[in-house]
Design an enzyme around this catalytic site. Structure first.
Site, PDB file in Angstrom:
ATOM      1  N   ARG A 234       8.707 -33.870  18.049  1.00 58.78           N
ATOM      2  CA  ARG A 234       8.639 -32.468  17.678  1.00 58.78           C
ATOM      3  C   ARG A 234       9.937 -32.070  16.998  1.00 58.78           C
ATOM      4  O   ARG A 234      11.030 -32.443  17.452  1.00 58.78           O
ATOM      5  CB  ARG A 234       8.390 -31.584  18.906  1.00 58.78           C
ATOM      6  CG  ARG A 234       6.957 -31.593  19.395  1.00 58.78           C
ATOM      7  CD  ARG A 234       6.028 -30.902  18.414  1.00 58.78           C
ATOM      8  NE  ARG A 234       4.632 -30.960  18.839  1.00 58.78           N
ATOM      9  CZ  ARG A 234       3.749 -31.840  18.385  1.00 58.78           C
ATOM     10  NH1 ARG A 234       4.123 -32.744  17.494  1.00 58.78           N
ATOM     11  NH2 ARG A 234       2.500 -31.815  18.811  1.00 58.78           N
ATOM     12  N   GLU A 263       8.446 -25.732  10.392  1.00 59.43           N
ATOM     13  CA  GLU A 263       7.513 -26.250   9.382  1.00 59.43           C
ATOM     14  C   GLU A 263       6.662 -25.126   8.780  1.00 59.43           C
ATOM     15  O   GLU A 263       6.275 -24.203   9.493  1.00 59.43           O
ATOM     16  CB  GLU A 263       6.617 -27.315  10.014  1.00 59.43           C
ATOM     17  CG  GLU A 263       7.399 -28.522  10.487  1.00 59.43           C
ATOM     18  CD  GLU A 263       6.517 -29.574  11.151  1.00 59.43           C
ATOM     19  OE1 GLU A 263       5.274 -29.384  11.195  1.00 59.43           O
ATOM     20  OE2 GLU A 263       7.062 -30.569  11.631  1.00 59.43           O
ATOM     21  N   HIS A 281       5.335 -34.263   7.716  1.00 62.19           N
ATOM     22  CA  HIS A 281       4.528 -34.256   8.941  1.00 62.19           C
ATOM     23  C   HIS A 281       3.150 -34.880   8.686  1.00 62.19           C
ATOM     24  O   HIS A 281       2.110 -34.237   8.838  1.00 62.19           O
ATOM     25  CB  HIS A 281       4.378 -32.836   9.498  1.00 62.19           C
ATOM     26  CG  HIS A 281       3.991 -32.838  10.958  1.00 62.19           C
ATOM     27  ND1 HIS A 281       4.212 -31.776  11.794  1.00 62.19           N
ATOM     28  CD2 HIS A 281       3.396 -33.783  11.736  1.00 62.19           C
ATOM     29  CE1 HIS A 281       3.772 -32.045  13.010  1.00 62.19           C
ATOM     30  NE2 HIS A 281       3.272 -33.277  12.997  1.00 62.19           N
TER      31      HIS A 281
END
Length: 318
Positions: A234, A263, A281
């Protein structure tokens, strides 16, 4: 019998959309001209929420849905769900802990190799015509040969990465909340001790308050000038400002990231650094894996409404 009503917070692949729409009365927030109106119109009927782990289910949303029974997450992480409110309201929460393990572990190993061997920079060097104009690129300062991989968070994904890393000849060490029975890898009782003992530090932790900025300037100093940080857990686990400072100062040799604090915004200091490999990601970002994640969410919803017992409740559900 009326179909159960499901509020969908995130997009899904077409194959999953088709199944959801056939099995449930679905209301989709993605693409809606007025998401608030969608919620208001369906609030009394909604019995379930479905989402990839990019949606947010807070107390305010749950209180608007008086008949909510289950939140089904199409992914391993569920820190965006207010678990205190869910438990207080007896709302079941499920996830998809196994659907993405292999895919994320594959990308983790790729990111480790790319970061240590500077492969992204090498690709850019060639494409810019520098090989022909300037000659061979400088040798990468790091190598996987004889290196130790420290895994921070030896869960499903951590174990899968460790198996792959062993095939590369890496030595494995780890830190977690406790030493794991039957695990032969070297255990270190703190993140600091693990960082000091390894050449490559892989962050594979869940998100949440317990891991927020776990990787800070102090840990990066322990990792050292020849050390590398790789994060596929994370983004909130890493203090990005401290990481930028460490990369600029040469406190560590390099970093490979697939996740970020805010993000899709990435710390601007990271973008211009040649010793940082940055992925958007995408560790679970293949059609087969995202389909499997959506199917796991669907399986939990179907099991809940058919039997009252989901396939994979999160650990807090008991």
């Amino acid at each position: 019998m009326a179909k159960p009503t499901v509020l969908m917070l995130t997009p899904m692949l077409p194959a999953i959309v088709e199944k959801l729409n056939a099995r449930f009365e679905t209301h989709w927030l993605p693409g809606a001209a007025d998401p608030e109106a969608v919620i208001a119109d369906a609030a009394e009927r909604v019995r379930a929420i479905g989402m990839f782990p990019t949606g947010k289910v807070d107390a305010a949303l749950m209180r608007r849905l008086p008949n909510l029974e289950i939140v089904a997450v199409a992914g391993a992480g569920y820190e965006w769900v207010d678990m205190s409110e869910a438990k207080a309201r007896s709302v079941m929460v499920t996830n998809a802990p196994d659907a993405l393990t292999a895919e994320v572990a594959d990308v983790a190993m790729a990111l480790i190799v790319m970061t240590v061997r500077k492969l992204a920079a090498a690709d850019a060097y060639l494409r810019a015509g520098r090989w022909e104009a300037e000659g061979p690129m400088k040798l990468s300062p790091g190598s996987l040969v004889g290196a130790t991989l420290g895994i921070l968070g030896l869960g499903r994904i951590g174990h899968a990465v460790a198996k792959r890393a062993e095939a590369f000849g890496l030595k494995i060490a780890y830190h977690g909340r406790r030493r794991q029975d039957g695990v032969a890898y070297a255990y270190h009782d703190s993140p600091e001790a693990l960082a000091e003992a390894c050449d490559i530090l892989l962050v594979a932790t869940p998100g949440g308050a317990d891991t927020h900025h776990m990787i800070d300037a102090r840990i990066l100093e322990k990792l050292g000038r020849s050390g590398y940080l790789v994060n596929i857990g994370r983004g909130t686990a890493v203090d990005e400002a401290a990481l930028v400072a460490a990369l600029e100062a040469g406190t560590i040799a390099g970093a490979g990231l697939d996740v970020y604090e805010d993000e899709p915004r990435v710390h601007p200091g990271l973008v211009g650094l040649e010793n940082a490999v940055l992925l958007p990601h995408l560790a679970s970002g293949s059609v087969p894996t995202r389909t499997a994640m959506g199917q796991a969410m669907l399986d939990n919803l179907e099991a809940w409404f058919e039997t009252g017992k989901p396939v994979s409740p999160v650990s807090e559900m008991g």
